[in-house]
Design a protein around this motif. Structure first.
Motif, mmCIF file in Angstrom:
data_model
loop_
_atom_site.group_PDB
_atom_site.id
_atom_site.type_symbol
_atom_site.label_atom_id
_atom_site.label_comp_id
_atom_site.label_asym_id
_atom_site.label_seq_id
_atom_site.Cartn_x
_atom_site.Cartn_y
_atom_site.Cartn_z
ATOM 1 N N ILE A 163 0.893 -1.087 0.133
ATOM 2 C CA ILE A 163 -0.277 -0.064 -0.150
ATOM 3 C C ILE A 163 0.506 1.631 -0.221
ATOM 4 O O ILE A 163 2.279 0.905 0.896
ATOM 5 C CB ILE A 163 -0.927 -0.103 1.563
ATOM 6 N N ALA A 164 0.429 2.623 -0.418
ATOM 7 C CA ALA A 164 0.796 3.694 -0.676
ATOM 8 C C ALA A 164 1.772 4.317 0.939
ATOM 9 O O ALA A 164 2.577 4.351 0.815
ATOM 10 C CB ALA A 164 0.309 4.347 -1.414
ATOM 11 N N ALA A 165 0.692 3.980 1.611
ATOM 12 C CA ALA A 165 1.025 4.595 2.966
ATOM 13 C C ALA A 165 -0.165 4.599 4.068
ATOM 14 O O ALA A 165 -1.623 3.634 3.825
ATOM 15 C CB ALA A 165 0.917 6.629 2.961
ATOM 16 N N VAL A 166 0.233 4.851 5.507
ATOM 17 C CA VAL A 166 -0.645 4.605 6.594
ATOM 18 C C VAL A 166 -0.136 5.828 7.489
ATOM 19 O O VAL A 166 0.762 6.206 7.223
ATOM 20 C CB VAL A 166 0.247 3.643 7.620
ATOM 21 N N ILE A 167 -1.840 6.514 8.210
ATOM 22 C CA ILE A 167 -1.898 7.401 9.298
ATOM 23 C C ILE A 167 -1.698 6.755 10.340
ATOM 24 O O ILE A 167 -2.434 6.095 10.871
ATOM 25 C CB ILE A 167 -2.776 8.891 8.663
#
Length: 324
Positions: A163-167
């Motif tokens: 996946i691209a990102a996680v916050i």
């Protein structure tokens, strides 16, 4: 490599930009971390299924920044409006008829004429949805069928590089997924117990539709598959004793003899147990696997309040399909 974003204005803006660019971004809600994609972009939604290894017949929940935004895509019944006023933002998902003008990609609802919608209560999720300015499809941010994530570390353990990102906003406070109600029939139907208890919903609902669903029927919402939320080690429910080669998921005073113990709530508090459930399953599965344990035994939890949602998740986590 998956970008780890802070839960501040810059991180939220970066996450929203990546969502609008058609990328997948995991983000916290009050229930669990969701794996988000622009719900109006079929290609972005398809990337959720690819990252999770999720069956495409299993629909997703569309998340919105407000009830008004949600009801632009579905036909709101009077009951839906009352429930939204009482419980949104919050851990309640409503399944309603899609509007002909809905902008949500058909893949989100797996081709059904209905759509599952909710407004999450987590401030980071609401800020992200507002910044994105479009519905975001988001199942739990984990491999399909596995234990749901309640921290960013859980997300990265399964989806790093996929996946691209996680916050990262720390732990999710509720810890089990939203309650799902189908409001498309003559009577409301509980599809999945969750973060809003039946006791809290009862004054609004009247009699529920309790007729069994056809076993061949396509799922109407996430979380309806028999095997779901599953650790690698076999899980045994309602344990009254535990063997020396087993891990124990305890609720109240722990049974003696376990090789490893994770305490959901020493005071038998269902809210505390719900918040710790997935972290406990993950911890016992990981450490138990390293030690070569035979399985996990779970102590009984009363079938009231959030205990109903916990037991639903445990039953699906323990299910093993024995057919060929």
């Amino acid at each position: 490599m998956t970008e780890r974003l802070a839960a501040d204005a810059a991180g939220i803006a970066r996450g929203a930009a990546r969502l609008c660019a058609g990328e997948t971004v995991a983000f916290p809600t009050e229930t669990v971390y969701g794996l988000g994609a622009d719900a109006t972009n079929a290609g972005a939604v398809a990337a959720i299924f690819a990252a999770k290894g999720r069956p495409r017949f299993n629909p997703l929940i569309a998340h919105y920044a407000s009830a008004a935004a949600a009801f632009a895509d579905v036909v709101a019944t009077p009951l839906a409006e009352r429930l939204a006023q009482a419980f949104w933002p919050g851990p309640l998902t409503l399944v309603l008829a899609r509007r002909a003008t809905s902008v949500v990609a058909d893949l989100v609802s797996a081709g059904l004429s209905t759509l599952a919608v909710r407004v999450p209560a987590h401030p980071v999720a609401l800020a992200l949805l507002a910044a994105t300015a479009r519905p975001v499809a988001a199942p739990s941010a984990n491999r399909s069928g596995r234990v749901s994530p309640t921290t960013a570390a859980h997300v990265l353990a399964e989806l790093e590089g996929r996946i691209a990102a996680v916050i990262d906003a720390g732990e999710c406070p509720v810890g089990v997924e939203s309650t799902v109600l189908d409001l498309t029939g003559a009577r409301p139907r509980l599809l999945r117990p969750g973060g809003i208890s039946l006791e809290a919903l009862a004054p609004f609902l009247g009699a529920l539709d309790a007729a069994p669903l056809d076993g061949a029927t396509q799922p109407l919402s996430p979380g309806m598959l028999k095997s779901h939320y599953a650790p690698t080690l076999p899980l045994r429910l309602g344990a009254r004793e535990v063997a020396g080669d087993q891990a124990l998921l305890a609720f109240g005073p722990p049974l003696s003899g376990a090789a490893l113990v994770f305490q959901l709530s020493a005071t038998r508090n269902p809210e505390e147990a719900a918040a710790r459930l997935y972290a406990g399953l993950r911890a016992l599965d990981a450490e138990g696997g390293r030690r070569g344990l035979a399985g996990i035994a779970a102590m009984a939890i009363p079938e009231t309040g959030l205990g109903r949602a916990i037991n639903d998740r445990l039953a699906r986590a323990a299910y093993r399909d024995t057919t060929d």
